[in-house]
Design a protein around this motif. Structure first.
Motif, PDB file in Angstrom:
ATOM      1  N   GLN A 108     -28.159  72.525  51.999  1.00  0.00           N
ATOM      2  CA  GLN A 108     -29.261  72.437  51.025  1.00  0.00           C
ATOM      3  C   GLN A 108     -30.644  72.716  51.629  1.00  0.00           C
ATOM      4  OE1 GLN A 108     -28.247  72.076  47.787  1.00  0.00           O
ATOM      5  NE2 GLN A 108     -26.239  72.152  48.788  1.00  0.00           N
TER       6      GLN A 108
ATOM      7  N   SER B 106     -26.095  80.724  56.494  1.00  0.00           N
ATOM      8  CA  SER B 106     -25.059  80.218  55.586  1.00  0.00           C
ATOM      9  C   SER B 106     -24.930  78.702  55.689  1.00  0.00           C
ATOM     10  CB  SER B 106     -23.723  80.884  55.903  1.00  0.00           C
ATOM     11  OG  SER B 106     -22.706  80.433  55.036  1.00  0.00           O
TER      12      SER B 106
ATOM     13  N   LEU C 201     -29.498  82.716  46.484  1.00  0.00           N
ATOM     14  CA  LEU C 201     -30.564  81.729  46.665  1.00  0.00           C
ATOM     15  C   LEU C 201     -31.723  81.966  45.701  1.00  0.00           C
ATOM     16  CD1 LEU C 201     -30.632  81.507  50.554  1.00  0.00           C
ATOM     17  CD2 LEU C 201     -30.108  79.635  49.009  1.00  0.00           C
TER      18      LEU C 201
ATOM     19  N   LYS D 209     -27.882  77.038  54.108  1.00  0.00           N
ATOM     20  CA  LYS D 209     -27.688  77.057  52.657  1.00  0.00           C
ATOM     21  C   LYS D 209     -26.729  75.952  52.224  1.00  0.00           C
ATOM     22  CE  LYS D 209     -25.974  80.254  49.056  1.00  0.00           C
ATOM     23  NZ  LYS D 209     -24.619  79.744  48.860  1.00  0.00           N
TER      24      LYS D 209
ATOM     25  N   HIS E 161     -32.494  75.354  51.641  1.00  0.00           N
ATOM     26  CA  HIS E 161     -32.562  76.673  51.022  1.00  0.00           C
ATOM     27  C   HIS E 161     -33.756  77.501  51.498  1.00  0.00           C
ATOM     28  CE1 HIS E 161     -29.863  75.311  47.423  1.00  0.00           C
ATOM     29  NE2 HIS E 161     -29.223  75.362  48.584  1.00  0.00           N
TER      30      HIS E 161
ATOM     31  N   ALA F  12     -32.953  78.836  54.883  1.00  0.00           N
ATOM     32  CA  ALA F  12     -31.901  79.847  54.771  1.00  0.00           C
ATOM     33  C   ALA F  12     -32.466  81.157  54.247  1.00  0.00           C
ATOM     34  CB  ALA F  12     -30.787  79.348  53.848  1.00  0.00           C
ATOM     35  N   ARG F  13     -33.322  81.052  53.235  1.00  0.00           N
ATOM     36  CA  ARG F  13     -33.932  82.244  52.647  1.00  0.00           C
ATOM     37  C   ARG F  13     -34.770  82.990  53.685  1.00  0.00           C
ATOM     38  NH1 ARG F  13     -36.258  79.714  49.099  1.00  0.00           N
ATOM     39  NH2 ARG F  13     -34.660  79.742  47.466  1.00  0.00           N
TER      40      ARG F  13
END
Length: 250
Positions: free
Chosen positions: A206, A200, A247, A203, A208, A211-212
């Motif tokens: 930024q 989180s 995302l 994410k 991403h 995070a993914r």
């Protein structure tokens, strides 16, 4: 077929199953079949209720039901015990219950009263105070309490304390340091909250792709875990699925 008859039949069958599983004399089954509701009531009183009292699962279920109906009951009992005997143990139990119920102000006061004399640096009490402070939104105070805890108890280990420290850093805007702590927790925290909070914050900053990857690995790992674990952690796993969907594809 009348509903009252179907209900009676269902209760009779349930009690008959209990007779067999509990090893009671089989004449109970005949009494249940003949006596309908009256026999069911008698059987529940003389057999089922005593069994529940001695069965840890039954006691746990009954306790959970009472807690759902009257969540303040246990705290009232603990408060009465404290009034009768103002001991460290009674204050500790009431502090924990207040924390559990979200009464963070009362929990703070109780933990502060415990942190005196020979218990001035008791790590569990200091952690409880920090949790209550964070619950009230006092993340700066919670961070300070946690740092004092580690300074006074350098060998003390707590996954919950570590997670709380990372949350304090995040809330206070020190996101890079929070990410470092969450990165460790993603592998060490005994549950899914550490991994979710790590993803989180990635994410939110930024990052991403990272995070993914964390979220996808989290969900893949969860599929290999036992069912009871997935049920226990379902809140965090649902949040992870939602965050991954937000995302989108890389």
């Amino acid at each position: 077929m009348p509903v009252i008859f179907l209900l009676s039949l269902a209760l009779q069958i349930a009690c008959a199953v209990h007779v067999v599983r509990s090893g009671r004399p089989l004449y109970w089954i005949w009494l249940l079949l003949i006596g309908s509701y009256l026999a069911v009531i008698v059987y529940v009183v003389v057999a089922v209720i005593p069994d529940l009292r001695h069965d840890p699962r039954g006691r746990k279920a009954a306790s959970k039901l009472v807690q759902t109906i009257d969540p303040q009951r246990r705290r009232r009992e603990l408060q009465r015990k404290l009034e009768l005997a103002n001991t460290v143990e009674n204050r500790r139990r009431l502090a924990e219950e207040s924390l559990q119920l979200g009464d963070f102000q009362n929990a703070q006061e109780l933990y502060r009263s415990l942190l005196a004399g020979m218990y001035a640096t008791e790590p569990d009490f200091m952690l409880g105070l920090a949790q209550a402070q964070a619950g009230n939104g006092d993340f700066a105070d919670a961070r300070q309490t946690l740092e004092q805890l580690i300074q006074a108890n350098p060998n003390y280990k707590s996954s919950d304390g570590h997670l709380l420290y990372a949350r304090c850093l995040e809330q206070l805007g020190d996101k890079e340091k929070a990410l470092q702590e969450y990165r460790v927790l993603a592998d060490s925290y005994p549950g899914e909250e550490g991994r979710y909070r790590y993803a989180s914050l990635l994410k939110d900053t930024q990052r991403h792709a990272e995070a993914r990857e964390v979220l996808q690995n989290q969900l893949n790992r969860a599929k290999l875990m036992p069912r009871y674990y997935r049920q226990k952690e379902q809140g965090w796993l649902k949040a992870a699925k939602l965050a991954l969907a937000e995302l989108g594809d890389a």
